[in-house]
Design an enzyme around this catalytic site. Structure first.
Site, PDB file in Angstrom:
ATOM      1  N   ARG A   2       0.607  -1.118  -0.155  1.00 23.15           N
ATOM      2  CA  ARG A   2      -0.040   0.007  -0.114  1.00 23.15           C
ATOM      3  C   ARG A   2       0.843   1.365   0.000  1.00 23.15           C
ATOM      4  O   ARG A   2       0.592   2.348  -0.768  1.00 23.15           O
ATOM      5  CB  ARG A   2      -0.981   0.119   1.149  1.00 23.15           C
ATOM      6  CG  ARG A   2      -2.160  -0.968   1.029  1.00 23.15           C
ATOM      7  CD  ARG A   2      -2.906  -1.022   2.337  1.00 23.15           C
ATOM      8  NE  ARG A   2      -3.962  -2.062   1.760  1.00 23.15           N
ATOM      9  CZ  ARG A   2      -4.743  -2.580   2.871  1.00 23.15           C
ATOM     10  NH1 ARG A   2      -4.677  -2.388   4.190  1.00 23.15           N
ATOM     11  NH2 ARG A   2      -5.802  -3.070   2.228  1.00 23.15           N
ATOM     12  N   TYR A  61      -5.535  -0.227  -6.971  1.00 19.20           N
ATOM     13  CA  TYR A  61      -4.350  -1.448  -6.298  1.00 19.20           C
ATOM     14  C   TYR A  61      -4.423  -1.475  -4.791  1.00 19.20           C
ATOM     15  O   TYR A  61      -4.424  -0.539  -4.218  1.00 19.20           O
ATOM     16  CB  TYR A  61      -3.050  -0.982  -6.767  1.00 19.20           C
ATOM     17  CG  TYR A  61      -2.383  -1.585  -8.147  1.00 19.20           C
ATOM     18  CD1 TYR A  61      -2.752  -2.689  -8.667  1.00 19.20           C
ATOM     19  CD2 TYR A  61      -1.290  -0.937  -8.694  1.00 19.20           C
ATOM     20  CE1 TYR A  61      -2.390  -3.153  -9.805  1.00 19.20           C
ATOM     21  CE2 TYR A  61      -0.647  -1.367  -9.713  1.00 19.20           C
ATOM     22  CZ  TYR A  61      -1.435  -2.483 -10.504  1.00 19.20           C
ATOM     23  OH  TYR A  61      -0.647  -2.739 -11.566  1.00 19.20           O
ATOM     24  N   GLU A  62      -4.312  -2.709  -4.195  1.00 14.07           N
ATOM     25  CA  GLU A  62      -4.011  -3.036  -2.855  1.00 14.07           C
ATOM     26  C   GLU A  62      -5.021  -2.402  -2.235  1.00 14.07           C
ATOM     27  O   GLU A  62      -4.856  -1.878  -0.945  1.00 14.07           O
ATOM     28  CB  GLU A  62      -2.433  -2.628  -2.680  1.00 14.07           C
ATOM     29  CG  GLU A  62      -1.367  -2.641  -3.321  1.00 14.07           C
ATOM     30  CD  GLU A  62      -1.608  -4.307  -3.765  1.00 14.07           C
ATOM     31  OE1 GLU A  62      -1.816  -5.171  -3.059  1.00 14.07           O
ATOM     32  OE2 GLU A  62      -1.022  -4.512  -4.846  1.00 14.07           O
ATOM     33  N   GLY A  63      -6.368  -2.817  -2.624  1.00 12.73           N
ATOM     34  CA  GLY A  63      -7.328  -1.966  -1.642  1.00 12.73           C
ATOM     35  C   GLY A  63      -7.816  -0.731  -2.366  1.00 12.73           C
ATOM     36  O   GLY A  63      -6.797   0.204  -2.294  1.00 12.73           O
ATOM     37  N   GLN A  89      -9.326   1.942   1.589  1.00 12.72           N
ATOM     38  CA  GLN A  89      -8.249   2.679   2.406  1.00 12.72           C
ATOM     39  C   GLN A  89      -8.981   3.918   3.412  1.00 12.72           C
ATOM     40  O   GLN A  89      -8.590   3.712   4.744  1.00 12.72           O
ATOM     41  CB  GLN A  89      -7.311   3.563   1.844  1.00 12.72           C
ATOM     42  CG  GLN A  89      -6.624   2.518   0.604  1.00 12.72           C
ATOM     43  CD  GLN A  89      -5.713   1.542   1.267  1.00 12.72           C
ATOM     44  OE1 GLN A  89      -4.775   1.678   2.002  1.00 12.72           O
ATOM     45  NE2 GLN A  89      -5.923   0.154   0.711  1.00 12.72           N
TER      46      GLN A  89
END
Length: 575
Positions: A294, A432-434, A439
């Site tokens: 992240r 990406y990545e959540g 977030q």
């Protein structure tokens, strides 16, 4: 135009803005001396400029291809990757006992920023491997660490992350990939995964897949998920490559950007895998990898912002168009950099890139201090700053790249200028990545379970420094102090809401408002470090005068609750 690595910028920010001296003063990171940092940034900068940036356009125009089951990467990418691996940059922060340098994560953040600005598609490959290294370091059994970590750290092998399935995106608990014990300590992994960045390639070595799967009779949802190492080639005991595993690339995704990065649909058919960590504890191991990623994705956004800014600066200095206040006659037509609106765009791009970079590096410093000291306060600070760094870094990347197209005018819409590539490449970072929404929801929920203690600690620090700055820069210090008070009020509102959905309805605006104020704080620190007079002070004045006021709208939005969103019926939204 040639890419210029922001080495001087990093030296200033680390030395004067984010407190990196605290990290280098610890026993754990005592080797991160100013001379060492200088040498690392200089060498990484040369590599990015000389090897990676020249490949960037080629990767966009001539994407990775799947040919007869083999993924062929863009011309020159293998040489570029080899240069990264040979420099040792993949293992910069990896454990020394397995071949890494053991240096601060903050420096890896800098490397990821620089590589992304030069060539995001190629720079994504080592970023994923770094996340897998951290996951194995914390969760893998000893034999797996001994076998895999040296190869991953050296860059001989690569790592991937396999979460998403066609029916299970952000809802990871809906995944259906199965893992059946083979009776010899290994497992048969079967299922399909999508969106696997660098899931296969022709760069050499092994591709090591970290795959989420469900054991027989496992609990539903995320409670029943385990994590497995499933390599492309099953390693022999001596680490040499053995038989090809029962996995294959079904197809490559046709993407909006980062064309040089092969994004694969992967199929596993009784592929051999080994458990990473404990049964049914796969999400804990995967989150170690994801939290690393992240912050790294935030750095991707910042790197692209820097690349887009440089591209726009060069065009604005070169392009002659119309009469300007500085060149007021047709015979002496000035460059478009002299037009007020172009200056507004360039100043916005530059000021936001600085703010996002400082926030992300401050997050890196907190995570390094947590590792070096074990202090829970540093751990909480790093955890709190991570969703801000990821969200704001990627949103800035998107907005700066879009402004870069606008600075180019009509030529920005023409692919040959290269301005559009930055915008296309960076867009995925908000997903990406959540996603950034996830977030932000994490920040206003789990990261504020302390009743807002960490948020208010940061606000206290902002106000304290603003008070100090009032003596030399009264207007700027006063504006930052007032903004921090508005942020405190919004934070109190957030922590008072018992219904999480009321927090979620304003999560993104809250994160963006918090980032606006944090960015002003770091601009103010830069101005004070400069002595209150000079280019950084002038940029700080632009940010605090023109961009900081946006926090008022963000925080007003953040504290509206959810009722008005749900007062709109589904028919209202879709009619």
């Amino acid at each position: 135009m040639p890419y210029r690595s922001p080495v001087a910028e990093y030296k200033f920010v680390l030395a004067h803005v984010v407190g990196f001296e605290d990290v280098s003063s610890t026993e754990t990171f005592a080797e991160a001396t100013p001379d060492t940092v200088d040498a690392i940034l200089t060498e990484v900068g040369k590599l990015a400029e000389d090897k990676l940036a020249p490949l960037n356009r080629n990767g966009d125009l001539y994407p990775a291809q799947l040919e007869n089951g083999v993924v062929r990467t863009s011309k020159g990418f293998a040489d570029g990757y080899a240069a990264i691996a040979e420099g040792g940059w993949i293992g910069l922060s990896a454990p020394a006992d397995h071949g890494g340098m053991g240096l601060p994560l903050t420096l890896t953040c800098a490397v990821n920023d620089i590589f992304s600005g030069a060539n995001m598609a190629l720079g994504l490959n080592p970023l994923l491997t770094q996340g897998q290294i951290e996951a194995l370091e914390h969760h893998a059994p000893g034999w797996m660490k001994e076998l895999y970590l040296p190869k991953l750290i050296s860059g001989e092998w690569n790592g991937t992350m396999n979460l998403t399935e066609p029916q299970a995106g952000s809802d990871v608990g809906a995944l259906s990939t199965k893992a059946v014990p083979n009776g010899d300590g290994s497992y048969a992994i079967s299922g399909q995964k999508i969106f696997i960045s660098w899931g296969d390639h022709d760069l050499g070595g092994n591709v090591c897949h970290a795959v989420l799967a469900r054991l027989p009779d496992a609990a539903p949802g995320t409670r029943g998920i385990s994590l497995f190492m499933v390599p492309k080639y099953i390693p022999n005991e001596d680490g040499s490559l053995g038989d090809l595993n029962a996995l294959r690339v079904v197809s490559l995704e046709h993407k909006m950007g980062i064309h040089g990065s092969p994004t694969c649909v992967m199929e596993y058919t009784d592929a051999t895998g080994w458990l990473i960590g404990e049964e049914d504890k796969g999400m804990a191991a995967m989150f170690t990898m994801m939290n690393n990623a992240r912050l790294a994705v935030g750095m991707q956004g910042i790197g692209i912002a820097d690349g887009a800014l440089q591209h726009a600066q060069a065009y604005a200095l070169d392009r002659k168009q119309g009469r300007t206040p500085l060149h007021g006659t047709p015979e002496n037509t000035g460059a478009i950099v002299d037009h007020a609106d172009v200056r507004r765009m360039l100043a916005t791009m530059k000021a936001d890139t600085f703010a996002a970079r400082a926030i992300a590096l401050a997050c890196g410093v907190a995570l390094d201090m947590s590792k070096a000291t074990g202090d829970k306060g540093w751990e909480a600070r790093g955890a709190f700053l991570t969703p801000i760094a990821k969200t704001f870094g990627t949103e800035v990347g998107i907005s700066v790249a879009e402004l870069g197209v606008q600075v180019h005018g009509g030529m920005g819409f023409i692919e040959e200028t290269g301005a559009a590539q930055f915008s296309r490449d960076v867009r995925v970072t908000a997903i990406y990545e959540g996603t950034n929404g996830i977030q932000a929801m994490d920040m206003v929920a789990r990261k504020m379970m302390d009743g807002g203690e960490m948020a208010n600690t940061l606000i206290d620090e902002i106000e304290s420094f603003a008070e100090t700055a009032r003596g030399d820069l009264p207007d700027l210090g006063g504006a930052v102090w007032n903004a921090a008070e508005t942020l405190r009020e919004a934070t109190e509102w957030m922590t008072e809401q018992g219904a999480l959905n009321d927090r979620f309805a304003g999560a993104i605006p809250y994160v963006m408002g918090f980032a606006r104020v944090l960015g002003a704080h770091y601009h103010l620190r830069a101005a004070m470090a400069e002595g209150g007079e000079g280019p950084r002070t002038r940029l700080a004045k632009f940010y605090i005068t023109r961009l900081l006021p946006e926090h008022v709208g963000h925080l007003a939005h953040a504290t509206c609750g959810a009722d008005d969103l749900y007062a709109l019926t589904t028919e209202d939204l879709t009619a």
